[in-house]
Design a protein around this motif. Structure first.
Motif, PDB file in Angstrom:
ATOM      1  N   VAL A   1       0.829  -1.205   0.000  1.00  0.00           N
ATOM      2  CA  VAL A   1       0.000   0.000   0.000  1.00  0.00           C
ATOM      3  C   VAL A   1       0.860   1.249   0.000  1.00  0.00           C
ATOM      4  O   VAL A   1       2.030   1.231   0.368  1.00  0.00           O
ATOM      5  CB  VAL A   1      -0.940   0.058   1.229  1.00  0.00           C
ATOM      6  N   SER A   2       0.236   2.345  -0.392  1.00  0.00           N
ATOM      7  CA  SER A   2       0.697   3.688  -0.061  1.00  0.00           C
ATOM      8  C   SER A   2      -0.300   4.263   0.925  1.00  0.00           C
ATOM      9  O   SER A   2      -1.517   4.151   0.714  1.00  0.00           O
ATOM     10  CB  SER A   2       0.746   4.570  -1.303  1.00  0.00           C
TER      11      SER A   2
ATOM     12  N   THR B   1      -8.282  -0.493   1.851  1.00  0.00           N
ATOM     13  CA  THR B   1      -7.920  -1.860   2.223  1.00  0.00           C
ATOM     14  C   THR B   1      -7.318  -1.902   3.623  1.00  0.00           C
ATOM     15  O   THR B   1      -7.535  -2.866   4.359  1.00  0.00           O
ATOM     16  CB  THR B   1      -6.950  -2.468   1.197  1.00  0.00           C
ATOM     17  N   LEU B   2      -6.561  -0.867   3.984  1.00  0.00           N
ATOM     18  CA  LEU B   2      -6.012  -0.806   5.342  1.00  0.00           C
ATOM     19  C   LEU B   2      -7.129  -0.688   6.373  1.00  0.00           C
ATOM     20  O   LEU B   2      -7.065  -1.293   7.445  1.00  0.00           O
ATOM     21  CB  LEU B   2      -5.058   0.382   5.472  1.00  0.00           C
TER      22      LEU B   2
ATOM     23  N   VAL C   1       4.607  -0.787   3.152  1.00  0.00           N
ATOM     24  CA  VAL C   1       4.188   0.574   2.806  1.00  0.00           C
ATOM     25  C   VAL C   1       5.260   1.223   1.941  1.00  0.00           C
ATOM     26  O   VAL C   1       6.429   1.311   2.345  1.00  0.00           O
ATOM     27  CB  VAL C   1       3.954   1.426   4.072  1.00  0.00           C
ATOM     28  N   VAL C   2       4.878   1.691   0.758  1.00  0.00           N
ATOM     29  CA  VAL C   2       5.826   2.363  -0.131  1.00  0.00           C
ATOM     30  C   VAL C   2       6.156   3.750   0.413  1.00  0.00           C
ATOM     31  O   VAL C   2       5.482   4.279   1.293  1.00  0.00           O
ATOM     32  CB  VAL C   2       5.268   2.480  -1.565  1.00  0.00           C
TER      33      VAL C   2
ATOM     34  N   PRO D   1      -3.555  -0.429  -4.156  1.00  0.00           N
ATOM     35  CA  PRO D   1      -3.000  -1.553  -3.424  1.00  0.00           C
ATOM     36  C   PRO D   1      -2.685  -2.739  -4.332  1.00  0.00           C
ATOM     37  O   PRO D   1      -3.244  -2.877  -5.421  1.00  0.00           O
ATOM     38  CB  PRO D   1      -4.115  -1.922  -2.447  1.00  0.00           C
ATOM     39  N   ILE D   2      -1.781  -3.588  -3.837  1.00  0.00           N
ATOM     40  CA  ILE D   2      -1.470  -4.857  -4.480  1.00  0.00           C
ATOM     41  C   ILE D   2      -1.674  -5.945  -3.423  1.00  0.00           C
ATOM     42  O   ILE D   2      -1.028  -5.917  -2.374  1.00  0.00           O
ATOM     43  CB  ILE D   2      -0.011  -4.919  -4.962  1.00  0.00           C
TER      44      ILE D   2
END
Length: 329
Positions: free
Chosen positions: A59-60, A69-70, A86-87, A134-135
């Motif tokens: 995620v960012s 999503t978080l 986290v990026v 997100p991935i």
């Protein structure tokens, strides 16, 4: 925000010349579903069974789509079952990176990659498309389950219930048609509408986006005058999909994306509603305002070429919301 073409990175921004200055969002390409027994979901392949520790989320904390999503990971008690990387908030000519110099960035805790694009090419060496978050990653099969946030939150909503014992349902079947109708308007004019305003490269494209955006905010303000949540007295996914845009509105979208007819704080119902959702157990810790403000103002050099980070309003999200005194419709 570049993209991969046959697995090779290209530093290419969105093409607005061919659209008359309008921003057009690309569709997500990985659309598999985690299900309790691993059966196929509404799209994609079978074989992604819910299991503790099997899945990882990239995620960012700046991105409102990833933020959804978080939040669902918190609401559904999935913190110990789905790990997270986290990026870094600065998205420059190489896209999202896994640098770890502050702002809540963790690095890639699975593979030690330097860039999010490497996650995509690990899943598909010939991938062509945007590298977005997100991935949702499957550690077992070493591939991407999904990069579509609206579907990831529905997986989180129910697929792991037997593992967590958390059966709270934010996508109740009797309300789905009504929720979808609300989601559709909010997505088109507000969730994505702020980007249509901010990334517009013609006056006509901006005007076409900004007026419907504020019409929707006015509609929401009126709707929340007679009900506690969007669908009545029960929180649903529609509320959380809206929240991630509202929490960014005054700190980012109002100034940076030129959504400045009104501030969120000029809407009494929406502002109190946002504070209530922020104060929901577990939600505040998903909000990294430093990461949010840094990303937008530092990464978008076409909008803010000198990368000056604004001082921003001081907002008290912990101020009592008093929405619990409202009789829901």
């Amino acid at each position: 925000m570049g993209l991969l073409v046959d697995g090779q990175w290209h530093d290419t921004w969105y093409d607005t010349e061919s659209t008359g200055g309008a921003f057009k969002r690309s569709a997500a390409q990985f659309r598999n579903w985690i299900t309790p027994g691993g059966d196929a979901g509404p799209s994609g392949d079978a074989g992604f069974a819910a299991a503790s520790g099997r899945y990882h989320l990239y995620v960012s904390q700046a991105c409102p789509w990833a933020h959804r999503t978080l939040i669902f990971r918190e609401l559904k008690g999935l913190g110990e079952h789905i790990s997270v990387s986290v990026v870094h908030p600065d998205m420059m000519d190489q896209g999202w990176t896994f640098e770890t110099n502050g702002h809540g960035a963790t690095g890639d805790t699975l593979y030690g990659f330097s860039h999010a694009s490497q996650i995509y090419t690990k899943a598909d060496p010939h991938y062509s498309g945007r590298v977005t978050v997100p991935i949702l990653w499957d550690k077992e099969r070493e591939t991407i389950v999904s990069n579509e946030s609206s579907e990831i939150i529905r997986m989180f909503n129910s697929a792991f219930d037997d593992i967590t014992g958390n059966a709270e349902d934010f996508w109740p079947e009797p309300m789905r048609d009504a929720i979808e109708e609300v989601n559709a308007r909010i997505y088109s004019t507000l969730n994505n509408g702020v980007y249509k305003c901010g990334f517009a490269t013609s006056q006509e494209a901006y005007d076409a986006a900004v007026l419907p955006l504020f019409e929707t905010l006015d509609w929401l303000e009126e709707r929340l005058s007679s009900r506690r949540y969007l669908m009545g007295d029960r929180v649903t996914e529609a509320d959380w999909r809206l929240f991630t845009t509202l929490i960014r509105f005054d700190p980012v979208y109002h100034l940076h994306f030129k959504c400045n007819r009104k501030r969120l704080t000029d809407y009494p119902n929406l502002w109190a509603y946002t504070r209530e959702l922020y104060q929901w157990p577990g939600v505040a810790r998903t909000v990294n305002m430093e990461h949010i403000v840094r990303h937008y103002h530092y990464s978008h050099d076409s909008i803010n070429p000198h990368r000056i980070i604004p001082i921003n309003p001081q907002l008290d999200y912990w101020e009592p919301h008093r929405r619990d005194q409202r009789t829901a419709a």
